[in-house]
Structures are given as structure tokens and as C-alpha cells.
Design a protein around this motif. Structure first.
Motif, PDB file in Angstrom:
ATOM      1  N   THR A   1       0.845  -1.188   0.000  1.00  0.00           N
ATOM      2  CA  THR A   1       0.000   0.000   0.000  1.00  0.00           C
ATOM      3  C   THR A   1       0.880   1.237   0.000  1.00  0.00           C
ATOM      4  O   THR A   1       1.349   1.669   1.046  1.00  0.00           O
ATOM      5  N   PRO A   2       1.144   1.799  -1.179  1.00  0.00           N
ATOM      6  CA  PRO A   2       2.073   2.932  -1.219  1.00  0.00           C
ATOM      7  C   PRO A   2       1.479   4.170  -0.562  1.00  0.00           C
ATOM      8  O   PRO A   2       0.351   4.562  -0.870  1.00  0.00           O
ATOM      9  N   ARG A   3       2.231   4.751   0.349  1.00  0.00           N
ATOM     10  CA  ARG A   3       1.826   5.999   0.991  1.00  0.00           C
ATOM     11  C   ARG A   3       3.038   6.906   1.052  1.00  0.00           C
ATOM     12  O   ARG A   3       4.161   6.494   0.818  1.00  0.00           O
ATOM     13  N   GLY A   4       2.773   8.165   1.396  1.00  0.00           N
ATOM     14  CA  GLY A   4       3.868   9.121   1.464  1.00  0.00           C
ATOM     15  C   GLY A   4       4.870   8.798   2.552  1.00  0.00           C
ATOM     16  O   GLY A   4       6.004   9.261   2.511  1.00  0.00           O
TER      17      GLY A   4
ATOM     18  N   TRP B   1       6.095  11.051  -4.616  1.00  0.00           N
ATOM     19  CA  TRP B   1       6.220   9.696  -5.134  1.00  0.00           C
ATOM     20  C   TRP B   1       4.856   9.372  -5.728  1.00  0.00           C
ATOM     21  O   TRP B   1       3.865   9.280  -4.997  1.00  0.00           O
ATOM     22  N   LEU B   2       4.796   9.244  -7.030  1.00  0.00           N
ATOM     23  CA  LEU B   2       3.498   9.222  -7.697  1.00  0.00           C
ATOM     24  C   LEU B   2       2.545   8.123  -7.204  1.00  0.00           C
ATOM     25  O   LEU B   2       1.347   8.359  -7.102  1.00  0.00           O
TER      26      LEU B   2
ATOM     27  N   ALA C   1       2.102   7.127  -4.269  1.00  0.00           N
ATOM     28  CA  ALA C   1       1.646   7.393  -2.905  1.00  0.00           C
ATOM     29  C   ALA C   1       0.234   7.947  -2.928  1.00  0.00           C
ATOM     30  O   ALA C   1      -0.022   8.982  -3.524  1.00  0.00           O
ATOM     31  N   GLY C   2      -0.643   7.239  -2.289  1.00  0.00           N
ATOM     32  CA  GLY C   2      -2.022   7.680  -2.227  1.00  0.00           C
ATOM     33  C   GLY C   2      -2.800   7.450  -3.512  1.00  0.00           C
ATOM     34  O   GLY C   2      -4.013   7.618  -3.542  1.00  0.00           O
ATOM     35  N   ASN C   3      -2.124   7.091  -4.596  1.00  0.00           N
ATOM     36  CA  ASN C   3      -2.803   6.895  -5.874  1.00  0.00           C
ATOM     37  C   ASN C   3      -2.814   5.435  -6.313  1.00  0.00           C
ATOM     38  O   ASN C   3      -3.611   5.046  -7.155  1.00  0.00           O
TER      39      ASN C   3
ATOM     40  N   LEU D   1      -2.457   3.677 -11.289  1.00  0.00           N
ATOM     41  CA  LEU D   1      -2.606   5.045 -11.773  1.00  0.00           C
ATOM     42  C   LEU D   1      -1.247   5.637 -12.131  1.00  0.00           C
ATOM     43  O   LEU D   1      -1.092   6.326 -13.144  1.00  0.00           O
TER      44      LEU D   1
ATOM     45  N   PHE E   1      -3.412  15.762 -10.435  1.00  0.00           N
ATOM     46  CA  PHE E   1      -4.040  15.050  -9.328  1.00  0.00           C
ATOM     47  C   PHE E   1      -3.048  14.108  -8.640  1.00  0.00           C
ATOM     48  O   PHE E   1      -2.907  14.107  -7.417  1.00  0.00           O
ATOM     49  N   VAL E   2      -2.334  13.328  -9.467  1.00  0.00           N
ATOM     50  CA  VAL E   2      -1.422  12.336  -8.904  1.00  0.00           C
ATOM     51  C   VAL E   2      -0.287  13.006  -8.151  1.00  0.00           C
ATOM     52  O   VAL E   2       0.062  12.612  -7.032  1.00  0.00           O
TER      53      VAL E   2
ATOM     54  N   ASN F   1      -1.336  14.441  -4.922  1.00  0.00           N
ATOM     55  CA  ASN F   1      -1.666  13.388  -3.975  1.00  0.00           C
ATOM     56  C   ASN F   1      -0.441  12.683  -3.414  1.00  0.00           C
ATOM     57  O   ASN F   1      -0.522  11.969  -2.433  1.00  0.00           O
ATOM     58  N   SER F   2       0.701  12.862  -4.082  1.00  0.00           N
ATOM     59  CA  SER F   2       1.809  11.937  -3.837  1.00  0.00           C
ATOM     60  C   SER F   2       2.731  12.355  -2.716  1.00  0.00           C
ATOM     61  O   SER F   2       3.550  11.575  -2.277  1.00  0.00           O
ATOM     62  N   THR F   3       2.654  13.590  -2.264  1.00  0.00           N
ATOM     63  CA  THR F   3       3.554  13.967  -1.176  1.00  0.00           C
ATOM     64  C   THR F   3       2.884  13.677   0.146  1.00  0.00           C
ATOM     65  O   THR F   3       1.680  13.467   0.216  1.00  0.00           O
ATOM     66  N   ASN F   4       3.693  13.721   1.184  1.00  0.00           N
ATOM     67  CA  ASN F   4       3.210  13.259   2.480  1.00  0.00           C
ATOM     68  C   ASN F   4       2.765  14.400   3.364  1.00  0.00           C
ATOM     69  O   ASN F   4       2.929  14.367   4.563  1.00  0.00           O
TER      70      ASN F   4
ATOM     71  N   SER G   1      -7.050   9.509   0.062  1.00  0.00           N
ATOM     72  CA  SER G   1      -6.746   8.500  -0.931  1.00  0.00           C
ATOM     73  C   SER G   1      -7.820   7.423  -1.003  1.00  0.00           C
ATOM     74  O   SER G   1      -8.180   6.977  -2.074  1.00  0.00           O
TER      75      SER G   1
ATOM     76  N   THR H   1      -7.516   4.491  -0.676  1.00  0.00           N
ATOM     77  CA  THR H   1      -6.924   3.176  -0.873  1.00  0.00           C
ATOM     78  C   THR H   1      -6.274   2.658   0.398  1.00  0.00           C
ATOM     79  O   THR H   1      -6.079   1.467   0.549  1.00  0.00           O
ATOM     80  N   THR H   2      -5.920   3.560   1.310  1.00  0.00           N
ATOM     81  CA  THR H   2      -5.209   3.090   2.490  1.00  0.00           C
ATOM     82  C   THR H   2      -6.163   2.788   3.635  1.00  0.00           C
ATOM     83  O   THR H   2      -5.803   2.091   4.554  1.00  0.00           O
TER      84      THR H   2
ATOM     85  N   GLU I   1      -6.626  -0.650   5.631  1.00  0.00           N
ATOM     86  CA  GLU I   1      -5.544  -1.602   5.401  1.00  0.00           C
ATOM     87  C   GLU I   1      -4.392  -1.402   6.357  1.00  0.00           C
ATOM     88  O   GLU I   1      -3.617  -2.300   6.608  1.00  0.00           O
TER      89      GLU I   1
END
Lengths: 415, 392
Positions: free
Chosen positions: A112-115, A196-197, A199-201, A205, B38-39, B42-45, B55, B57-58, B61
């Protein structure tokens, strides 16, 4: 419609070919022997159990770089000067192939990719002004010195003598980069986002987005695609094979696929591709021992992922990779009569040295080069790879438009 | 777009085709750019404190268990932490006292003691080193019912009431080998007091080894002008940071793989997890889980002091001791114990005497050994603690 077909030049076999082939076989034997020795000793004290594998991956890259002309300098020069985008497709394909493999590896390690769970060993770096500045410096250095760092490693065995001062400049440039590091780190890099593309996507995607971007670039580049010269009907005999393997440039598609596959293998077994770690270690270890650098460098030794040095007194797997590239490039170039000494003058050597300094400085601040940050970064779905790549393209584009490569090395570029 | 160059606009049919292609290209480009925006966004923390939003998706989980408390502070580096002469000898202090008023000499002398009932040293309330003031480490340093220090403003108030000026030299001593005095020195450094020294050997050296005089008189000092800075988080480690290292080490099979040394200064038995904490002595410091943070190196604090005088060993001996144990001083270090006070003692040795970059993980084992889900190494060969066979 009638098509003009230029007949293939007779290859023949001269005495020089015998010598060249013998040397190539000897170099290949040396490479394999070395790999055999490293495998037998498990790389004890010489980079560890992955030493043999990385040497062979380097050898594979050396062959692909040389035979496929996978050289960012040459590709960008073709694009900006000759309006020929064909080499770009090797780069695009290598990114596409590599990133799919990376996605597969990532998905087993980080489901599960996350930041906050970015794979620490992949080259995913902060995006900041420093990265852009580093990319611009790197691109300019590439134009001036006649190659990127990986390019110099494989073009040196082809007889590109300017690569020697250029690589010396790279070592010096790394040193300057280390001295500037504290400033650049505290002013730009510290606190910069690390996009990190996936992450969250999710990986799907990210893969689709990057593929879309690559396809878009590919379609757009079709505008600079000169006509292909036809070849006559031919049978695939020994001569044809020799011609295709050693004389003709390998197709972009095959070259790119090969580079992508080797990148996957390297990351899966050891570490992402990159050619600067061992070289920068050389600079850093020397400077630390001379007392010019602190033992500890903030950021660099903490959590930043890249292709830059640790203090070391031994050869690392990265060193074996570099050696593999250089030796295999020589072995691949020789049978195709592609080793030709180019003239090195005081002037073009000093411009190569200056360009090398820019390359080294850019690779230090950017935490890697075209291979380590751009290729391994885009493979890892890092925005940093794209940003660094874009900065290099901009600087290289301007450099070639203004003919800096010709001014730096008068007479070296005939066409 | 490229269509204009490749298709000559000769008939209306092709023109329509060209327009169609352009439209498709524009839509495709817009879709790509939109997705990219969008991506990337969304991708930074940035949303770390709300890991399940944004997200989808998390959610469900994974959940973050490490509490996300905000502690104000900044990273000021080590310039105002490291001190040229970090130790004061009892001779030096005796000379200063002979000269007269410490306050006039710019010195503030503080007793920070633990006062355990089994201590054979005289408690401050009965007698103390002349001109020393007393600071109660728990009540005066920490917020009530919260495991966090007083705020910077409250520290300013405390420091001024003790007569500390910007240029004061603060000399700390205490019982029990300066444990809590070292802890106090770390807290003083945390809030930006620059010249902090420990009385080498502490009260033990002064009272029992040197047999010097103690007095009952409590000094009165004029208020100081010191202004506390925000906490310097370059010398304080929190659980999330340690967790990253622990996970890296745990992945490497418990080896010290991370580029930061973890130093566990508790006893060897506590480190392996053979024993927990004796609740009779250390009430309130117990841990449900026994063992150590994976990859931590065990160097008990007692090894770096002279048994008779209680003074620190010479710097080179301390350095050699840690290097022999496997600490790589090329890397920064994080020290921990049970609640942070003995780790401060080790912090004092490594940071102040050796001049290295060291943090105290003051949460220490009483936080780690009670946390859900954090990796723990137990090398005693058996499960231990509350969920082990030897738990009680």
C-alpha cells in the motif's frame, strides 16, 4: 514507386580486424574471468555477494550503450541539432520497461504505497530549486564536455579522449558540490516535498500516468523523424549477422528494452542503476581524509536516497558496474571498427574539464546523473526524475542551439 | 500539432480529419495533464497526520499507531550545545567559593537530586554545597500529569528565578552519579542555555570522597535575564524517528543497519530482556514488554565513570569503550534508558565531553516497552514481559 537503395558497403576482413577481434575477445575473457572470480569468492572484501552480478549488468549496459548509442549527449544533439528524434525512443522505451518492473517489485515490498513508506533504497528524491539548478548545470556540462557521466564512461573506450579530462572534472565537481552541500541543503532541499506518484494513488494510476506521458512525448517527437534509408534484399548469413551485431546501430526499441530490463534486475538484486556513487565516493573519501569535509553531512547521510557517496575505502558494487560498462563498451566497439582516437587539444581538453566540473557538481547536488536520477528516478515513479530530466533537456537544448558543443571542441563535429 | 505538417490541407475531408485529430490530441493532453496534477498533488506526504483521508486506498488496510503529538521546537544544530569545558572539578568549585559570591562571578550552582531513600548522601534540605540552589526535576521541569517538559516561557520564568543571565555559567550537581543533574543539563541545553557544566563526580565526590563542607543556608539571588529559546530538537529524539531506525534494523535481522547509532545504557539483563524493571525500586517505570530496540548497542552507563570518585573517565577511554562496543562515531547517535535521565548522563559524555552529535530519546523504554506494535528485540531466548511466561 521506385526506391533508391544504397548497397551495403563491403566489410571484408583485414589484418587489423584480426587484432581488434583478438583484443575484444581478450577483454571479454577478462570480464568473464573477473566475474567468475567475484562469484567464486562471493565478492569478499570487494563489494560483497552482488559484485559479480553488478559487473555483468554493467557489461550488459556497456554493450547496449555502445551498440545502441544510448548516449544522452548524442541523442539530444541529434534532436536539437539534426532534428532527428529517433534516439529518444530508446530512452522512452527504457523508462517504460523499467518502470513496469519497478512497479512489480514495489508492489511486493510496499503493498500500500503511501507518502510515509516510500521505498528507501529507490532513487526518490526531494523536488526543490536545487534539483532544477543541478539539472541545468548538468545539462550544460554535458554539452560542453561531450557526454554525460555514463556517456564518458562508455565513450572513453571508443577513443573519445576528451572523456579523460571530463571525468577528472567530474571528480573535482563532486568535491565542489560537497563543499556547497550544506548551503544547498539548508536553503533548498531541507523540507522540500518528496513526491512519489504511487503514494495515495496506487501503482496502476502511476503506471498509466507515466505511460501516458511517455506516449504523448513519443507522438509529439514524431514531427522530427527524418526518412529511413531503405536497404536492399538480403539473406541473413554470417556477414549480415556481423554487420547487424557489430556495425549497424542497434534499433532503439531493442536497446531501450534491454536497458529497462537490466535496470529492473539491478534494483531487484542490489540497488538502482547509477554510475556516480563510486566516483563521488572517491571525491568524498579523499576530501574527508584531507580534512576538508566533515565526517557527517546533514541530509546526505540521513535519509536522502540517491546515487551519491558514502565514505568508503573499498570498491563497491557500483564500482564494478562502472568497470563493466567501460570494459564491455571496448569489447563491443572493437569488432565494429568503432574505436578511433579523437584528437584532444589543450583547448578542447580544458573545456571538457570545465564541463566535467559542471557535471560533477550537478550530479552531487542532484544526487545522481542522467542514469541515477533521471532513469532510476522515473523508473521509481519519482517526480524528481522527471524534473531533473526536464532541466537537463532545457539546458542541453539551449546549449546545442547556441552551438556550445562546437565552440568547446572545434572540428570535432563534422556533420 | 503535427497534423498540419503531415496532412496537406487539400480537401475538406482531410481538413475535417485534421480537426478531429487535433481535438483528440487536445482532449488527451488535457486528460493527461489533469491526471498528472491530481497524482502529483496526492503523492507527497503533507497529510501525514491524517493518513486515511485523501486516498481511500489506504483506509482499513493500515493504521498509524504512533501518536502524533506536536512538540514545539526547532533544529538549531550543536553550536550552542557543545561546550568547551563541560566539566567542573570540585577543586575549581571550591576555589570559586573561596573567592566569595558565585553570582558576582557569573556562576549559578544548582543541585538536582533524586533523593532515593537508600542514598547515603545528604539530601539538600538537610545540607548542601554552599550557595547551591535546589531544583526539583519532576515538579519544576515537567507539566503536571503530562509527560512533557514545561514550555519555553515557563522555563524562562524558572531560569530567571534561579538568577540565570544570558552569560551565566550554570554548574549542576546531584546525587546518584549526577543522573538527574545530567538530565537537567540536557533540559537546560534543550532550551538554549549555552554554558552548562556538570560538577564532575557530583555530590558523591564532594561529600564522600573529598569530604568537603556542606551548609544549611539557602542563598537568595537576584532575578536573571535569560530568555529561553524553543526546544532544540537536534538533541531530542521522538518515537517516530526511532521507529524508522528500529524498523530498518529489524529488517536487517536486528543488526545495527541504520546510519544512526542507538545506544541502550540500561543493564545488560534489561537489554537482553531477561529481566524487566523492579517495581519496588522504580515504581512507575515498568514496561509491559522486555527487551531492547532492534539494533541498539548496550553500553551500561556505569562503565564510563570511575567507581571511587564517580568522575567521568578520560575522554579517549570513553571513546574507545564505545567504539569497541560497535558505535560508529561517523554517524549520529541516539541514547535511551528507561525514562531518559541515565541516557542524559551518557548524552553528556558523548555530546559534551566527546563533542559528538547525540540525541536523547527521553521516551526511552518506558515509552517503547509499552507501545503497541513497535519492533522489539529480545535476545534472552524466551518471551518475556507481561505476555511472556516470566511475566507476573
Amino acid at each position: 514507386m521506385t526506391v533508391q537503395v544504397r548497397p551495403d558497403r563491403e566489410l571484408g576482413w583485414t589484418r587489423a580486424d584480426t587484432i581488434r577481434t583478438a583484443v575484444a575477445v581478450a577483454v571479454a575473457a577478462l570480464l568473464l574471468g573477473l566475474a567468475g572470480y567475484l562469484a567464486a569468492t562471493d565478492g569478499e572484501g570487494l563489494g560483497g555477494s552482488n559484485a559479480a552480478l553488478m559487473l555483468l549488468i554493467g557489461a550488459g549496459l556497456g554493450i547496449l550503450f555502445e551498440r545502441g548509442r544510448y548516449c544522452f549527449f548524442c541523442v539530444f544533439r541529434d534532436l536539437f541539432e539534426k532534428k532527428n528524434s529517433r534516439g529518444m525512443y530508446a530512452i522512452l522505451v527504457s523508462i517504460a520497461v523499467g518502470m513496469i518492473g519497478y512497479a512489480a517489485i514495489f508492489s511486493t515490498r510496499v503493498p500500500t504505497p503511501r507518502g510515509d513508506n516510500i521505498p528507501a533504497d529507490a532513487h526518490i528524491a526531494p523536488v526543490s530549486a536545487a534539483l532544477v539548478i543541478a539539472g541545468l548545470a548538468f545539462g550544460l556540462g554535458m554539452v560542453l564536455s561531450g557526454g554525460c557521466i555514463a556517456g564518458h564512461l562508455y565513450r572513453l573506450p571508443e577513443g573519445h579522449l576528451r572523456s579523460i579530462p571530463a571525468l577528472c572534472g567530474v571528480v573535482v565537481g563532486f568535491g565542489l558540490g560537497f563543499l556547497n552541500w550544506d548551503f544547498m541543503y539548508s536553503h533548498f532541499i531541507l523540507g522540500a516535498p518528496v513526491p512519489w506518484l504511487p503514494a495515495g494513488n496506487g501503482y496502476v494510476l502511476a503506471v498509466l500516468l507515466q505511460l501516458g506521458a511517455l506516449v504523448a512525448i513519443g507522438v509529439w517527437l514524431l514531427r522530427w523523424n527524418p526518412q529511413v534509408q531503405g536497404r536492399g534484399n538480403r539473406t541473413v548469413d554470417a556477414t549480415e549477422l556481423r554487420r547487424v551485431v557489430f556495425f549497424k546501430r542497434w534499433p532503439a526499441l531493442a536497446t531501450g528494452t534491454g536497458v529497462g530490463l537490466l535496470a529492473i534486475l539491478a534494483y531487484y538484486k542490489d540497488q538502482p542503476l547509477g554510475v556516480t556513487q563510486q566516483i563521488s565516493s572517491l571525491s568524498r573519501t579523499g576530501m574527508t581524509e584531507a580534512g576538508w569535509l566533515d565526517q557527517f553531512m546533514p541530509g546526505l547521510d540521513e535519509r536522502l536516497a540517491g546515487c551519491v557517496a558514502v565514505v568508503t575505502h573499498t570498491i563497491t558494487t557500483n564500482g564494478w558496474l562502472i568497470l563493466g560498462i567501460a570494459l564491455a563498451s571496448l569489447a563491443a566497439a572493437l569488432p565494429g571498427r568503432r574505436v578511433r582516437l579523437e584528437k584532444a587539444t589543450v583547448f578542447n581538453s580544458s573545456t571538457a574539464f570545465a564541463g566535467g566540473i559542471l557535471l560533477g557538481w550537478g550530479a552531487m547536488i542532484g544526487l545522481g546523473c542522467t542514469i541515477g536520477v533521471m532513469l532510476s528516478g522515473t523508473h521509481a515513479f519519482a517526480l524528481s526524475g522527471w524534473v531533473f530530466g526536464a532541466a537537463i533537456v532545457v539546458a542541453a537544448g539551449l546549449g546545442f542551439r547556441f552551438g556550445l558543443h562546437r565552440k568547446a571542441a572545434p572540428g570535432a563535429f563534422s556533420d | 500539432m503535427s497534423t498540419e505538417e503531415t496532412t496537406p490541407p487539400t480537401s475538406t475531408g482531410t481538413r475535417k480529419g485534421a480537426a478531429g485529430k487535433t481535438a483528440i490530441a487536445v482532449i488527451a493532453t488535457a486528460a493527461l495533464a489533469g491526471t498528472a496534477g491530481f497524482v502529483v498533488a496526492n503523492s507527497t506526504n503533507d497529510g501525514a497526520e491524517t493518513p486515511t483521508t485523501g486516498s481511500g486506498t489506504t483506509a482499513g488496510e493500515a493504521a498509524a499507531t504512533v501518536t502524533d503529538v506536536e512538540i514545539p521546537g526547532e533544529n538549531r544544530g550543536f553550536d550552542d550545545v557543545h561546550t568547551d569545558e563541560p566539566l567542573a572539578t570540585t577543586d575549581w568549585l571550591a576555589e570559586r567559593l573561596d573567592e566569595g559570591d558565585l553570582h558576582e562571578q557569573g556562576i549559578v550552582l544548582l543541585d538536582v537530586s533524586e533523593n532515593l531513600p537508600n542514598s547515603d548522601l545528604t539530601p539538600y534540605s538537610e545540607a548542601h554545597i554552599p550557595q547551591a540552589q535546589y531544583v526539583e526535576w519532576s515538579e519544576e521541569f515537567t507539566q503536571p500529569n503530562t509527560r512533557e517538559f514545561i514550555s519555553a516561557d515557563e522555563f524562562t520564568e524558572l531560569a530567571q528565578s534561579l538568577g540565570i543571565n544570558d552569560d551565566s555559567t550554570v554548574v549542576l550537581y546531584g546525587d546518584n552519579n549526577n543522573w538527574f543533574a545530567a538530565y537537567a543539563s540536557w533540559v537546560f541545553n534543550l532550551y538554549g542555555v549555552e554554558d552548562v557544566k556538570l560538577l564532575d563526580g557530583g555530590l558523591h565526590k564532594w561529600e564522600l570522597y573529598d569530604e568537603r563542607e556542606l551548609v544549611e543556608e539557602v542563598p537568595a539571588v537576584p532575578a536573571g535575564n535569560f530568555e529561553a529559546e524553543a526546544q532544540n530538537h537536534d538533541i531530542r529524539a521522538f518515537q517516530p524517528e526511532v521507529l524508522e531506525l528500529a524498523e530498518e534494523n529489524a529488517e536487517a535481522g536486528g543488526e545495527a543497519a541504520a546510519a544512526v547509532n542507538l545506544v541502550d545504557i540500561r543493564s545488560a539483563e534489561e537489554h537482553t530482556g531477561e529481566i524487566g524493571v523492579d517495581p519496588d525500586i522504580f515504581q512507575g517505570e515498568g514496561a509491559a514488554i522486555w527487551g531492547h530496540i532492534p539494533g541498539s548497542i548496550n553500553v551500561t552507563w556505569t562503565q564510563i565513570v570511575d567507581e571511587e570518585t564517580g568522575e567521568f573517565l578520560p575522554a579517549e577511554e570513553i571513546r574507545a569503550l564505545y567504539e569497541d562496543a560497535g558505535v560508529n562515531f561517523d554517524n549520529p547517535t541516539i541514547a535511551y534508558c528507561r525514562i531518559g535521565e541515565r541516557a542524559s548522563h551518557t548524552w553528556y559524555a558523548l555530546s559534551q565531553i566527546l563533542g559528538e552529535e547525540v540525541k536523547v530519546y527521553d521516551g526511552s523504554w518506558s515509552e517503547w516497552g509499552n507501545s503497541v506494535g513497535v519492533p522489539v528485540a529480545n535476545t534472552s531466548g524466551q518471551r518475556a514481559g507481561l505476555w511472556g511466561q516470566s511475566g507476573d
